[in-house]
Design an enzyme around this catalytic site. Structure first.
Site, short mmCIF file in Angstrom:
data_model
loop_
_atom_site.label_atom_id
_atom_site.label_comp_id
_atom_site.label_asym_id
_atom_site.label_seq_id
_atom_site.Cartn_x
_atom_site.Cartn_y
_atom_site.Cartn_z
N TYR A 177 0.84 -1.21 0.00
CA TYR A 177 0.00 0.00 0.00
C TYR A 177 0.87 1.27 0.00
O TYR A 177 0.62 2.21 -0.76
CB TYR A 177 -0.89 -0.05 1.24
N LYS A 210 0.87 4.07 -2.90
CA LYS A 210 0.47 5.45 -2.62
C LYS A 210 1.62 6.43 -2.86
O LYS A 210 1.38 7.57 -3.26
CB LYS A 210 -0.07 5.57 -1.19
P1 NAI Z 1 -13.64 2.14 1.04
O1 NAI Z 1 -13.23 0.71 1.12
O2 NAI Z 1 -14.80 2.62 1.84
O3 NAI Z 1 -13.91 2.54 -0.48
C1 NAI Z 1 -13.12 2.06 -1.53
C2 NAI Z 1 -14.04 1.70 -2.67
O4 NAI Z 1 -13.25 1.23 -3.76
C3 NAI Z 1 -15.02 0.58 -2.31
O5 NAI Z 1 -16.34 0.99 -2.60
C4 NAI Z 1 -14.59 -0.58 -3.19
O6 NAI Z 1 -15.66 -1.42 -3.61
C5 NAI Z 1 -13.94 0.16 -4.35
N1 NAI Z 1 -13.01 -0.70 -5.10
C6 NAI Z 1 -12.17 -1.65 -4.62
N2 NAI Z 1 -11.51 -2.23 -5.62
C7 NAI Z 1 -11.93 -1.65 -6.76
C8 NAI Z 1 -11.63 -1.82 -8.13
N3 NAI Z 1 -10.73 -2.74 -8.54
N4 NAI Z 1 -12.25 -1.05 -9.04
C9 NAI Z 1 -13.16 -0.12 -8.65
N5 NAI Z 1 -13.50 0.08 -7.38
C10 NAI Z 1 -12.89 -0.67 -6.44
O7 NAI Z 1 -12.33 2.98 1.38
P2 NAI Z 1 -12.10 4.51 1.79
O8 NAI Z 1 -11.60 4.50 3.17
O9 NAI Z 1 -13.24 5.34 1.44
O10 NAI Z 1 -10.86 4.85 0.85
C11 NAI Z 1 -10.96 5.59 -0.35
C12 NAI Z 1 -9.56 5.95 -0.81
O11 NAI Z 1 -8.93 6.74 0.20
C13 NAI Z 1 -8.67 4.72 -1.03
O12 NAI Z 1 -7.82 4.96 -2.13
C14 NAI Z 1 -7.85 4.67 0.25
O13 NAI Z 1 -6.62 4.04 0.06
C15 NAI Z 1 -7.69 6.15 0.55
N6 NAI Z 1 -7.38 6.43 1.95
C16 NAI Z 1 -8.29 6.20 2.94
C17 NAI Z 1 -7.97 6.50 4.26
C18 NAI Z 1 -8.94 6.30 5.38
O14 NAI Z 1 -8.56 6.55 6.53
N7 NAI Z 1 -10.18 5.89 5.15
C19 NAI Z 1 -6.67 7.04 4.61
C20 NAI Z 1 -5.80 7.27 3.50
C21 NAI Z 1 -6.16 6.98 2.22
#
Ligand code: NAI
Length: 249
Positions: free
Chosen positions: A154, A158
């Site tokens: 990861y 990133k």
């Molecule tokens: P989440 O798991 O709620 O949302 C991620 C979404 O991406 C999900 O709806 C999932 O179905 C979708 N997804 C997964 N694989 C996929 C694919 N191959 N093609 C299309 N969609 C796909 O996660 P969250 O927390 O909302 O994270 C969103 C972004 O923010 C991610 O890139 C994560 O790495 C980043 N992030 C989140 C943090 C947090 O604290 N929540 C911190 C730092 C970064």
């Protein structure tokens, strides 16, 4: 501050839940027509339906960002709104574990969704933006780019996304397209709240955040909306840290 996003078309990958879903709402509230996209059909359709119920223009397209043909289909469906102006490369997953125990699948899947996904989606939408001489690409990175133990896959993905952002910003500036990254810290998404060890995690993380509290999805989507607007027209190739002042460690 008037962001003047009315009528713009925004595509947010992984917008069935969490930060992506809130970004879809924020951009819609600012007047964008939104293309909700996710690998999960149920959450993608639900988000689009919720947006429409709230009076916004939204469509759902199911797409795995690592599949070239699915990305091509996604972009062709968005033509219904007149082509994409704003791309938010948000889809991301974690598959944590120490490197010595990490499977090749855990490495490939995490890095592919982050990097190949951003590559395929950007490559598919940029020709339209270049023609319009206006566009925004916003990549959701992470504070983990500094390196988190148990997250070599990861963290590499990133950090790579920041290099991707800087390189692409230099390629696209002349076409009126800016490319930036947003690096969230600990954000309290429903996914995070559902973790079995959430309360322990929350306590430990809060102690490390200088402002003394954890972020909400709206903290990220506000930064995305700002970068997507004309107000940010002279900002490109940068990474905005939305971490409450926490960087490494
Ligand atoms: P989440 O798991 O709620 O949302 C991620 C979404 O991406 C999900 O709806 C999932 O179905 C979708 N997804 C997964 N694989 C996929 C694919 N191959 N093609 C299309 N969609 C796909 O996660 P969250 O927390 O909302 O994270 C969103 C972004 O923010 C991610 O890139 C994560 O790495 C980043 N992030 C989140 C943090 C947090 O604290 N929540 C911190 C730092 C970064």
């Amino acid at each position: 501050m008037e962001l003047n996003l009315k009528g713009r078309v925004a595509l947010i990958t992984g917008s069935g839940s969490g930060i992506g879903r809130d970004t879809a709402f924020k951009l819609a509230e600012e007047g964008c027509m939104v293309v909700v996209s996710d690998i999960n059909a149920d959450t993608a359709h639900q988000t689009a339906e919720d947006l429409r119920s709230a009076g916004h223009s939204a469509m759902a397209v199911v797409c795995d960002v690592t599949k070239e043909e699915e990305v091509a289909h996604l972009v062709s469906r968005a033509q219904q709104y007149g082509g994409i102006d704003i791309l938010v490369n948000n889809a991301g997953i974690v598959k944590d574990g120490y490197l010595t125990k990490m499977t090749e699948q855990a490495w490939d899947s995490v890095v592919d969704i982050i990097l190949k996904g951003a590559f395929l989606c950007s490559r598919a939408v940029l020709p339209q933006m270049m023609e319009k001489r206006w566009g925004r690409v916003i990549n959701i990175s992470s504070r983990s780019l500094f390196g988190n133990p148990g997250q070599t896959n990861y963290s590499a993905g990133k950090a790579g996304l920041v290099g991707f952002t800087r390189a692409l910003a230099q390629e696209q500036g002349r076409y009126g397209i800016t490319v930036n990254a947003v690096a969230p810290g600990f954000i309290m998404t429903p996914g995070m709240r559902n973790l079995p060890h959430f309360s322990k995690l929350q306590e430990a993380a809060t102690a490390k955040v200088p402002v003394g509290f954890l972020g909400e999805p709206r903290d990220i989507s506000n930064a995305v909306a700002f970068l997507a607007s004309d107000v940010a027209r002279y900002i490109s190739g940068t990474t905005v840290f939305v971490t409450g002042g926490r960087y490494s460690g």
